[in-house]
Motif scaffolding. Structure first.
Motif, PDB file in Angstrom:
ATOM      1  N   SER A   1      35.893  50.354  40.912  1.00  0.00           N
ATOM      2  CA  SER A   1      35.330  49.384  41.852  1.00  0.00           C
ATOM      3  C   SER A   1      35.323  47.964  41.308  1.00  0.00           C
ATOM      4  O   SER A   1      35.631  47.011  42.026  1.00  0.00           O
ATOM      5  N   GLY A   2      34.963  47.808  40.031  1.00  0.00           N
ATOM      6  CA  GLY A   2      34.927  46.465  39.462  1.00  0.00           C
ATOM      7  C   GLY A   2      36.296  45.827  39.390  1.00  0.00           C
ATOM      8  O   GLY A   2      36.479  44.663  39.757  1.00  0.00           O
ATOM      9  N   THR A   3      37.282  46.595  38.914  1.00  0.00           N
ATOM     10  CA  THR A   3      38.646  46.073  38.828  1.00  0.00           C
ATOM     11  C   THR A   3      39.183  45.718  40.208  1.00  0.00           C
ATOM     12  O   THR A   3      39.808  44.663  40.395  1.00  0.00           O
ATOM     13  N   VAL A   4      38.943  46.599  41.188  1.00  0.00           N
ATOM     14  CA  VAL A   4      39.423  46.334  42.545  1.00  0.00           C
ATOM     15  C   VAL A   4      38.721  45.124  43.140  1.00  0.00           C
ATOM     16  O   VAL A   4      39.350  44.294  43.820  1.00  0.00           O
ATOM     17  N   SER A   5      37.421  44.975  42.877  1.00  0.00           N
ATOM     18  CA  SER A   5      36.700  43.810  43.407  1.00  0.00           C
ATOM     19  C   SER A   5      37.192  42.521  42.765  1.00  0.00           C
ATOM     20  O   SER A   5      37.196  41.467  43.406  1.00  0.00           O
ATOM     21  N   ASP A   6      37.605  42.577  41.492  1.00  0.00           N
ATOM     22  CA  ASP A   6      38.188  41.397  40.855  1.00  0.00           C
ATOM     23  C   ASP A   6      39.539  41.053  41.473  1.00  0.00           C
ATOM     24  O   ASP A   6      39.942  39.887  41.497  1.00  0.00           O
ATOM     25  N   MET A   7      40.243  42.048  41.990  1.00  0.00           N
ATOM     26  CA  MET A   7      41.546  41.815  42.600  1.00  0.00           C
ATOM     27  C   MET A   7      41.430  41.392  44.068  1.00  0.00           C
ATOM     28  O   MET A   7      42.073  40.426  44.496  1.00  0.00           O
ATOM     29  N   LEU A   8      40.605  42.114  44.836  1.00  0.00           N
ATOM     30  CA  LEU A   8      40.557  41.921  46.285  1.00  0.00           C
ATOM     31  C   LEU A   8      39.368  41.110  46.763  1.00  0.00           C
ATOM     32  O   LEU A   8      39.366  40.635  47.906  1.00  0.00           O
ATOM     33  N   GLY A   9      38.346  40.963  45.933  1.00  0.00           N
ATOM     34  CA  GLY A   9      37.163  40.223  46.339  1.00  0.00           C
ATOM     35  C   GLY A   9      35.955  41.121  46.500  1.00  0.00           C
ATOM     36  O   GLY A   9      36.062  42.350  46.578  1.00  0.00           O
ATOM     37  N   ARG A  10      34.768  40.493  46.555  1.00  0.00           N
ATOM     38  CA  ARG A  10      33.516  41.255  46.689  1.00  0.00           C
ATOM     39  C   ARG A  10      33.305  41.714  48.139  1.00  0.00           C
ATOM     40  O   ARG A  10      32.860  42.831  48.383  1.00  0.00           O
ATOM     41  N   ARG A  11      33.611  40.852  49.080  1.00  0.00           N
ATOM     42  CA  ARG A  11      33.339  41.135  50.491  1.00  0.00           C
ATOM     43  C   ARG A  11      34.076  42.368  51.009  1.00  0.00           C
ATOM     44  O   ARG A  11      33.468  43.200  51.695  1.00  0.00           O
ATOM     45  N   PRO A  12      35.379  42.558  50.732  1.00  0.00           N
ATOM     46  CA  PRO A  12      36.044  43.781  51.209  1.00  0.00           C
ATOM     47  C   PRO A  12      35.394  45.062  50.703  1.00  0.00           C
ATOM     48  O   PRO A  12      35.395  46.084  51.405  1.00  0.00           O
TER      49      PRO A  12
END
Length: 685
Positions: free
Chosen positions: A63-74
């Motif tokens: 989740s952290g890696t994906v949020s760094d890539m795609l953003g917090r809102r998605p």
């Protein structure tokens, strides 16, 4: 500034659903056991509860890696969808396997919410109310528990209670959460800056700060992409009226010009100082000389704790709480980052500011002055000078006045809105500064934020400051679970039922099971004012102090539960003592250990690796939660309530010792300054 409060409240709707899930599974578990004949199968019973945690553990890894890539809102939008689907599946569940599928979907939603909501709020909140706003998730979670327990209690009074309705109705508020996340919540400004989307970041900041001039905060966010780390130095300054030093050209050559809110020109200047300085500066220099924290094994109390503590000693009332009061009580909006009237900002200044497009990325036009960044700190810039020749390189300086000196001279330590030189007779006072290379290009005064980060991804975890912060974050997550909260939350009705809470409410004419649920309604209701008190104190007393004062109350509550069996008491008195102790424990836990670990974890990591580091801390949380919830039925059967509570006492004592020795105070400090302190504390001698 009210907008940022409303955005934070909207973001915590997911936490309300987390609390709702905790209460409904606790209340519905006994009915699930009864329908599927699980009374003799504690393994499957534990699996129903722990499946969401097992799923959450896996999801948290990414989740952290994906949020760094795609953003917090998605990620928040995804969590709302998962909550909706889990409720629908539970409404249909014909057997245990489908129940487990629903719990799996629920675990995805819970993991994303718990991991990203504190991170999101920390990145949108101003320093002066960051702790207050980050307490909202816990308040929302407890509110969800309270409302859900009322529903579960009401359903338990029916002749044939429907556990599917208890667990499936979560789909209704999940729809509201989805539309809020899609239509209202903005993306995190630090994340946008890290991706070079400066124009979008500026618009979001203008919306949530309520001002058109957000140049100072944009500068701070750009600098935060690249912490100084080992290159950061600690310097001392004397801040004095501009005329006193500018008149002396030799003395004023290396001065940093400071601008007051009501003057068009220079108000004060900061001159480098050698020799004995302020208390804050001496603390910082002492830490610097001590070298690596790892080498200080003989000194049990972490020197970094003392360093952070020196930032908060003798803070004026204005610094301690005025920001949170003005923003939350409806007074005129004031940004700690300044506004167009009092800000001579280094980035996107109000007059003549520009944003240029270079290729597909934004670039920033940067000025050369200074701005308030909250918590009594200023971000200022200076040029390097060797041998009387200007090199053109820029250094960023995080500057803060000595709190003691600031009180004596009535300066307020750079509090936003204070005039640094009001009457021309102000005495000089000392200041401390963290100095490192700026990410601003000295040639064209612009920067591409997407290349500012020194280390990104998993490589950033090798930085000593990040590793030091991970020790604090992981330690708090482990000890939060060692204190036993999830055992209480998910098995509280059974604990109370075994303790004989039925006789306590027998005169109400309800079953023992309904009586235990009613006690949980009362318990979750008492949490709300306790969390409200914690919310009020979070940016005044501070995170560390709240934990140090609330953990001993947890120990006392647990000791009462351990020792009550040593005395011969009637069933009613025994049930009363148990119920009161459970209420006190859960309420005080929510004030401190329940909320503060997530707040601290969202504050102490650099922006470039914040998502990954929070994932690591959340992964620790999920693993520990999985262990506790899976083992609790066996421990309860093996040791009984007394033995289990005794284990929790040991966990609370260890947690208090860890907080005292290793956890620093971060209230009111800009995230970028917190990160620099961790880097300084970890650098080798």
């Amino acid at each position: 500034m009210r907008e940022v409060v409303i955005v934070a409240i909207a973001a915590t709707l997911g936490n309300l659903l987390v609390g709702w899930d905790s209460s409904t599974i606790a209340g519905g578990l006994s009915y699930i056991k009864q329908e599927f004949h699980l009374e003799t199968d504690p393994t499957l019973e534990g699996l129903i509860v722990s499946t969401s945690f097992l799923t959450g553990t896996v999801v948290t890894i990414f989740s952290g890696t994906v949020s760094d890539m795609l953003g917090r809102r998605p990620m928040l939008i995804t969590s709302s969808i998962m909550f909706f689907l889990s409720g629908l599946v539970m409404l249909w569940a014909p057997n245990v396997l489908v129940v487990l599928l629903s719990r799996l979907l629920d675990g995805i939603a819970i993991a994303l919410t718990i991991t990203l909501t504190p991170l999101y709020i920390s990145e949108i909140a101003p320093p002066d109310i960051r702790g207050t706003l980050n307490t909202l998730p816990q308040f929302s979670c407890s509110g969800g528990m309270f409302v859900a327990y009322i529903m579960v209690f009401w359903l338990s009074l029916m002749e044939n209670p429907s556990w599917r309705a208890m667990l499936g109705v979560v789909s209704v508020p999940a729809v509201a959460y989805f539309f809020l996340a899609v239509l209202y919540l903005p993306e995190s400004p630090p994340w946008l800056v890290s991706k070079g989307r400066i124009t979008e970041a500026k618009k979001v900041l203008q919306r949530i700060r309520g001002t058109d001039d957000v140049s100072g905060e944009l500068a701070l966010l750009a600098e935060g992409m690249n912490p100084g780390g080992e290159n950061t130095t600690i310097e001392e300054y004397i801040v004095a009226p501009a005329g006193d030093l500018i008149a002396n050209k030799e003395a004023g050559r290396d001065c940093i010009k400071l601008y007051g809110p009501h003057q068009g020109g220079v108000s004060m200047v900061a001159q480098p100082l050698s020799g004995q300085g302020s208390m804050v500066s001496r603390s910082m220099l002492t830490l610097s000389r001590q070298g690596s924290i790892v080498a200080q094994a003989a000194n049990l109390k972490d020197p970094l704790v003392n360093l952070f503590g020196s930032m908060h000693e003798n803070v004026t009332p204005l610094e301690a709480g005025a920001g949170s009061r003005s923003m939350l009580m409806g007074e005129p909006d004031q940004s700690p980052y300044g506004n167009s009237e009092n800000l001579h900002a280094p980035l996107l200044s109000a007059q003549g500011s520009t944003v240029e497009r270079v290729g597909s990325k934004d670039m920033l036009k940067v000025g050369s002055n200074n701005t308030d960044i909250g918590g009594g700190w200023k971000l200022v810039y200076k040029s390097t000078d060797q041998g009387g020749k200007r090199e053109g390189a820029r250094q960023r300086v995080y500057l803060r006045a000595d709190p003691n000196a600031a009180v004596l001279s009535q300066q307020g330590s750079f509090v936003s809105g204070y005039d640094l030189h009001a009457d021309g007779s102000t005495e000089a006072f000392p200041a401390a500064a963290l100095v490192s290379h700026s990410v601003i290009s000295p040639k064209d005064m612009s920067i591409k934020p997407e290349v500012a980060a020194k280390r990104t991804g998993w490589g950033g975890l090798l930085d000593l400051g990040v590793r030091r912060a991970l020790v604090v974050g992981i330690g708090l997550q482990v000890l939060q679970q060692a204190a036993g909260i999830n055992g209480f939350l998910y098995y509280a009705p059974q604990i109370l039922e075994q303790a004989g809470v039925g006789p306590l409410l027998s005169n109400l004419g309800i079953s023992s099971r309904s009586a235990s649920l009613l006690v949980n309604v009362i318990t979750t209701f008492t949490m709300l004012p306790c969390i409200a008190v914690s919310m009020r104190l979070m940016d005044i007393a501070g995170r560390r102090s709240i934990m140090l004062y609330t953990i001993p109350i947890l120990v006392v509550s647990l000791m009462v539960l351990v020792l009550r069996d040593s005395f011969h008491m009637g069933s009613t008195l025994n049930a009363t003592i148990t119920a009161v102790s459970v209420m006190v424990y859960e309420s005080c836990f929510c004030m401190g250990l329940g909320v503060i670990p997530n707040i601290l974890c969202s504050e102490i990591f650099p922006t470039s690796v914040r998502g990954i580091c929070i994932s690591i801390c959340s992964l620790t949380f999920w693993i520990c939660t999985l262990i506790v919830t899976s083992l609790f039925p066996f421990l309860l059967h093996l040791l009984g309530l007394t033995g289990v509570f005794g284990l929790f006492v040991v966990g609370c004592i260890i947690a208090w010792i860890f907080v005292y020795l290793k956890v620093p105070e971060t209230k009111g400090m800009p995230l970028e300054v917190i990160i620099e302190f961790f880097s300084i504390g970890a650098k080798p001698e």
